[in-house]
Enzyme design. Structure first.
Site, PDB file in Angstrom:
ATOM      1  N   ASP A   6      41.207  48.325  51.795  1.00  0.00           N
ATOM      2  CA  ASP A   6      42.417  48.248  50.966  1.00  0.00           C
ATOM      3  C   ASP A   6      43.677  48.449  51.811  1.00  0.00           C
ATOM      4  OD1 ASP A   6      42.284  47.566  48.310  1.00  0.00           O
ATOM      5  OD2 ASP A   6      41.651  49.549  47.625  1.00  0.00           O
TER       6      ASP A   6
ATOM      7  N   LYS B 126      35.416  41.882  41.831  1.00  0.00           N
ATOM      8  CA  LYS B 126      35.159  42.095  43.262  1.00  0.00           C
ATOM      9  C   LYS B 126      33.678  41.861  43.563  1.00  0.00           C
ATOM     10  CE  LYS B 126      39.167  44.976  43.574  1.00  0.00           C
ATOM     11  NZ  LYS B 126      39.793  46.263  43.309  1.00  0.00           N
TER      12      LYS B 126
ATOM     13  N   GLN C  70      38.381  52.326  43.322  1.00  0.00           N
ATOM     14  CA  GLN C  70      39.236  51.661  42.342  1.00  0.00           C
ATOM     15  C   GLN C  70      40.239  52.652  41.752  1.00  0.00           C
ATOM     16  OE1 GLN C  70      39.075  48.228  41.583  1.00  0.00           O
ATOM     17  NE2 GLN C  70      40.993  48.741  40.563  1.00  0.00           N
TER      18      GLN C  70
END
Ligand code: NAD
Length: 286
Positions: A121, A54, A98
């Site tokens: 997300d 990322k 994460q």
């Protein structure tokens, strides 16, 4: 059947290149640099790779990225404190925690604490609700990536029979809502579905997200169907990555199919980057 293999790597590279161009313009014309904050708790090797990827994607496109690597002993409250700081930071447009988090951390509390306007997300209930009623919000990256794969490959969705295999919150359910938004006729199947092969065989578009290596065999697939394989599994015999679809036997029946690796996988990060850009734009107007 003349099967077309959908190249997710190529399409994701195109999306990232488009974002790179738009970002350069945004920086030069408006002085705004999209910024993604990524939080990693603990030392999970796979998560470390995901976070690094990322960061690399941000760098390639021209975003600012901030990585917070916290020890596994971090408490829920300490994590909430950091998220609070990032929620208030006007320079930050996207916040990503994460997963998986260490088991002592209250994952739901943490995810729900992220400002929905920075939840790139798309996991916050506000964003899931917005998707459900067709309002603007962030859409979970993997299903959003699948819509892009279909559209950019020229697959018509409206009016088609779509069967989704799997009903998870991050893939199956948002996928169903997105296909509905695109006017497909959608059936969601799961581990309790009766006669799964029979149900799948009706489908013009099959999307498999179960997490079981090669579970979807040629018997499930209608001649000429489009097959999207979300699964990422490790083949126990060869050690290689494989999908939920028995690719060798299914591909010859399909009009389009995604391979694993190189199909859906690369799209997830591209859509995360797109969400981050969109967030920067929305925050400019806020
Ligand atoms: P999950 O375990 O949360 O959900 C699996 C779903 O499959 C459940 O709804 C379950 O009911 C259903 N299921 C299980 N066995 C079944 C069966 N025999 N028949 C029908 N349905 C069955 O998984 P998930 O998070 O949705 O992920 C699914 C797969 O996709 C995994 O392999 C995961 O690694 C992969 N994945 C890939 C990406 C990507 O970027 N490509 C992103 C997320 C998940």
């Amino acid at each position: 059947m003349d099967t077309k293999i959908i190249d997710g790597k190529l399409i994701s590279d195109q999306i990232k290149e488009e974002l790179r161009e738009k970002t350069a313009k945004l920086i030069s014309e408006k002085g705004v640099t999209p910024c993604l904050a990524v939080i990693l708790v603990g030392e999970d090797p796979a998560s470390q790779v995901y976070v690094r990827n990322k960061e690399k994607a941000c760098e390639k496109i021209g975003y600012k990225s901030m990585a917070y690597k916290l020890p596994a002993s971090t408490s829920t409250d300490e994590l909430l404190e950091l998220i609070d700081k990032l929620n208030k930071d006007k320079e930050v447009h996207g916040i990503l925690v994460q997963l998986p988090l260490p088991s002592h951390i209250d994952e739901k509390k943490v995810l729900n604490f992220i400002d929905p306007s920075k939840d790139v997300d798309g996991f916050h209930p506000m964003n899931v609700g917005a998707l459900c009623i067709g309002e603007e919000g962030f859409v979970s990256c993997t299903p959003a990536g699948i819509i892009e794969l279909l559209k950019r490959s020229g697959v018509e969705i409206a009016g088609k029979e779509c069967v989704i295999i799997g009903r998870s919150n991050i893939v199956g359910k948002p996928m169903a809502l997105l296909m509905l938004r695109e006017n497909a006729t959608v059936t969601v199947t799961h581990s309790k579905t009766k006669d799964l092969p029979g149900v799948c065989k009706r489908a013009d578009i099959v999307i498999a997200a179960i997490g079981k290596a090669k579970a979807i065999t040629a018997d499930y697939i209608k001649e000429g169907a489009v097959v999207i394989d979300v699964g990422i599994n490790r083949n126990e015999e060869t050690g290689k990555l494989c999908g939920d679809v028995d690719y060798e036997n299914v591909a010859p029946k399909c009009s389009y199919i995604t391979p694993v690796p190189g199909g859906v996988g690369p799209m997830t990060i591209a859509m995360l980057m797109k969400n981050c850009y969109d967030s920067a734009i929305r925050h400019m107007g806020a």
